[in-house]
Design a protein around this motif. Structure first.
Motif, short mmCIF file in Angstrom:
data_model
loop_
_atom_site.label_atom_id
_atom_site.label_comp_id
_atom_site.label_asym_id
_atom_site.label_seq_id
_atom_site.Cartn_x
_atom_site.Cartn_y
_atom_site.Cartn_z
N GLY A 461 36.59 6.90 14.03
CA GLY A 461 35.92 7.66 12.98
C GLY A 461 34.41 7.61 13.00
N ARG A 462 33.82 6.82 13.85
CA ARG A 462 32.36 6.71 13.93
C ARG A 462 31.84 7.61 15.04
N VAL A 463 30.82 8.40 14.70
CA VAL A 463 30.26 9.34 15.66
C VAL A 463 29.64 8.59 16.83
N ILE A 464 29.91 9.07 18.04
CA ILE A 464 29.38 8.47 19.27
C ILE A 464 28.37 9.43 19.88
N SER A 465 27.20 8.88 20.23
CA SER A 465 26.14 9.75 20.76
C SER A 465 25.65 9.36 22.15
N ASP A 466 25.99 8.16 22.63
CA ASP A 466 25.58 7.78 23.99
C ASP A 466 26.57 6.78 24.58
N PRO A 467 26.61 6.63 25.91
CA PRO A 467 27.61 5.77 26.56
C PRO A 467 27.58 4.32 26.10
N ASP A 468 26.38 3.72 25.95
CA ASP A 468 26.30 2.33 25.51
C ASP A 468 26.94 2.13 24.15
N GLN A 469 26.77 3.08 23.27
CA GLN A 469 27.36 2.97 21.94
C GLN A 469 28.89 2.92 22.01
N LEU A 470 29.48 3.71 22.89
CA LEU A 470 30.93 3.67 23.04
C LEU A 470 31.38 2.35 23.64
N VAL A 471 30.67 1.86 24.66
CA VAL A 471 31.05 0.61 25.31
C VAL A 471 31.02 -0.56 24.33
N VAL A 472 29.93 -0.69 23.53
CA VAL A 472 29.85 -1.83 22.61
C VAL A 472 30.87 -1.70 21.49
N ALA A 473 31.20 -0.48 21.11
CA ALA A 473 32.23 -0.31 20.07
C ALA A 473 33.59 -0.76 20.59
N ILE A 474 33.87 -0.48 21.86
CA ILE A 474 35.14 -0.93 22.44
C ILE A 474 35.14 -2.44 22.62
N ARG A 475 34.01 -3.01 23.10
CA ARG A 475 33.94 -4.46 23.35
C ARG A 475 34.02 -5.27 22.06
N ALA A 476 33.70 -4.64 20.95
CA ALA A 476 33.80 -5.35 19.67
C ALA A 476 35.24 -5.50 19.19
N ARG A 477 36.14 -4.83 19.85
CA ARG A 477 37.56 -4.93 19.49
C ARG A 477 38.26 -5.97 20.37
N SER A 478 39.50 -6.10 20.16
CA SER A 478 40.27 -7.11 20.91
C SER A 478 41.32 -6.42 21.78
N VAL A 479 41.65 -7.12 22.84
CA VAL A 479 42.72 -6.62 23.73
C VAL A 479 44.01 -6.51 22.93
N GLY A 480 44.69 -5.37 23.11
CA GLY A 480 45.94 -5.13 22.39
C GLY A 480 45.75 -4.41 21.07
N GLU A 481 44.49 -4.19 20.64
CA GLU A 481 44.23 -3.49 19.37
C GLU A 481 44.34 -1.98 19.58
N THR A 482 44.87 -1.28 18.57
CA THR A 482 45.00 0.17 18.64
C THR A 482 43.78 0.82 18.00
N VAL A 483 43.24 1.82 18.70
CA VAL A 483 42.06 2.54 18.22
C VAL A 483 42.33 4.04 18.29
N THR A 484 41.47 4.81 17.62
CA THR A 484 41.58 6.27 17.65
C THR A 484 40.31 6.89 18.22
N LEU A 485 40.46 7.99 18.97
CA LEU A 485 39.33 8.71 19.53
C LEU A 485 39.47 10.19 19.16
N THR A 486 38.35 10.82 18.85
CA THR A 486 38.32 12.28 18.66
C THR A 486 37.75 12.87 19.93
N VAL A 487 38.51 13.74 20.58
CA VAL A 487 38.17 14.26 21.91
C VAL A 487 38.11 15.79 21.86
N ARG A 488 37.14 16.33 22.62
CA ARG A 488 37.03 17.79 22.74
C ARG A 488 37.24 18.19 24.19
#
Length: 505
Positions: A461-488
């Protein structure tokens, strides 16, 4: 007998016979020199303040009308005024000094009227100058210059005496009233637990300074005790130079030092755990960074520039800042950081960022620097009020992994991003890079149906504007955690779910 008379220019004039200027016995009075009448310091004659008994107040003793107040007696009267007693026979009282205008002196009748106001008797009556007296020998020796000098000397002596008296009085007063400062009353050094001083007092025994020597030199950093049996958490870039060869010494708040060894470290999270051989160490409790909000007050503790046990304070300025610190020899770290304006400088790295309950909500790791300035901890950069800390939730998870296995796991979605893309969101690469496919086969993205060239617009649900922002958002989670992405894809947007996997490399 003669005296030398000096004119105003200072030149000598001819001798003047003093005797020729003295009145004969029985004359009307002592004639002053001619010229300008009494113009300098007229001298009042001595008189009695009590009228002579039987004196006629309306007329003079000779039957003449009494002179008006302020008027001189008529010429040749030779008699005192009705209100004046007989003159004092003293030569000082009967022979007042006549101050004439310089330089000439000629005989003149002393009863000649003076200019108005120049020599009038005092208002309400009084005694005019005596009309007859024998001049004393001293009268002719007093000149205007002599009297002026004497008057000036008297004034100067009075002035100096008053000044000296005032100084003595002031200094004496200072010695008696201000010489001894008041003694302060005994105070208390105890502070409320929620104050900065109270937080610092509890935290400082758990915060340490790390002194590291490696192949590329030596430096200092900070850390804090996370387990009482000697485990200390710090930044990877603080100890990385001593990983292969080198030494680490830990200095405690009481000044004692012990050698330390690296238990585990991770460059991607910029975290490391070291251990010393000591038990019973005071542990600094970890708080929940998920409950932190912008504006919360915070306290930073560490050893900036080697100054151990330094405490600074500020607020949480922002959350979820994508930051990529790391040493020159390490891969960049990806931190979903807490931003703070508490002063953080080189040497603060690895120290705790505390909330107002004294719990760790972050690990100080990086500071912003002006483009072109030197990197973190190089000794060339300092705080500009923009510091970053690794959230405590991430630090706890990574520290547990490092103490258990010596390494940390990194969650991924299994895609390669196109760093040249400048449009909205971030785009998955359209082709392979470095021998790797844009989407890892069997990975989370592949399972969710993503394709090369898809654009990721949001993460949880958080807007992503650059690659580093997506990487750190993923790294802040844990292995096995379920996440959602909005894709175009093209003009169509959709939301997909996926479960994070651990990186295999």
């Amino acid at each position: 007998m003669t005296e030398q008379q000096r004119d105003p220019s200072g030149e000598q004039t001819e001798p003047v016979d003093v005797a020729r200027q003295s009145p004969t016995p029985g004359a009307a009075g002592f004639p002053p020199p001619t010229g300008e009448p009494y113009t300098h310091l007229p001298t009042a004659p001595h008189r009695s303040t009590q009228a002579a008994p039987g004196a006629d107040q309306a007329t003079g003793t000779a039957g003449m009308p009494a002179p008006a107040p302020g008027a001189m007696p008529p010429p040749g009267a030779g008699q005192p005024w009705a209100s004046a007693p007989a003159p004092d026979p003293s030569p000082w009282a009967t022979a007042p000094v006549a101050f004439s205008a310089w330089p000439h002196a000629h005989s003149a009748d002393v009863t000649a009227p003076l200019p108005q106001g120049a020599g009038d008797p005092p208002a309400g009556g009084g005694t005019p100058p005596p009309t007859s007296a024998a001049p004393g020998p001293r009268a002719s020796r007093w000149s205007a210059g002599t009297v002026a000098v004497l008057a000036a000397a008297v004034l100067l002596a009075a002035l100096l005496g008053g000044t000296a008296g005032a100084l003595i009085a002031t200094r004496s007063s200072g010695l008696t009233s201000g010489g001894v400062l008041p003694v302060p009353q005994p105070g208390s050094t105890s502070r409320p637990p929620g104050s900065i001083a109270g937080i610092a007092a509890r935290a400082l025994p758990s915060v340490v300074t790390l002194k590291v020597k490696g192949a590329d030199g030596q430096g200092t950093g900070s850390g804090f005790v996370i387990k009482s049996d000697g485990f200390i958490l710090t930044n990877n870039h603080v100890v990385s130079s001593a990983a292969a060869t080198g030494s680490i010494r830990v200095e405690f708040s009481d000044g004692s030092q012990l050698p330390a060894t690296i238990v585990g470290r991770d460059a991607s999270y910029d975290l490391a755990v070291v251990r010393v051989k000591r038990t019973g160490l005071p542990v600094l409790p970890l708080g929940s960074s998920a409950s932190v909000v912008v504006g919360d007050p915070v306290v930073a503790v560490g050893a900036p520039l080697g100054l151990e046990s330094t405490v600074t304070s500020g607020i949480v300025s922002a959350l979820n800042r994508p930051v990529t610190p790391g040493g020159a020899d390490d891969a960049p770290a990806f931190i979903n950081a807490i931003q703070t304006d508490a002063a953080i400088n080189p040497g603060n790295s690895g120290g705790p960022l505390l909330d107002m309950s004294g719990r760790v909500i972050g690990v100080n790791s990086a500071i912003a620097r002006i483009p072109g300035s030197s990197p973190l901890d190089s000794g060339q950069s300092g705080s500009i009020g923009v510091g970053f800390a690794i959230p405590s939730d991430q630090a706890r998870k990574t520290a547990d992994q490092l103490m258990t296995t010596g390494k940390a796991s990194h969650p991924v979605i299994g895609v390669i991003l196109d760093t040249a893309y400048e449009g909205e969101g971030v785009r998955i690469a359209a082709s392979s890079k470095g021998g790797r496919a844009p989407i890892t086969q069997g990975g989370p993205a592949d399972k969710a149906g993503l394709k090369p060239g898809d654009v990721i617009l949001k993460f949880n649900g958080r807007v992503i504007s650059d690659p580093d922002q997506l990487v750190v958002a993923i790294r802040a989670r844990s292995v096995g955690e379920t996440v959602t992405l909005t894709v175009r894809r093209g003009t169509t947007e959709r939301t997909v779910r996926m479960t994070l996997q651990a990186a295999t490399d």
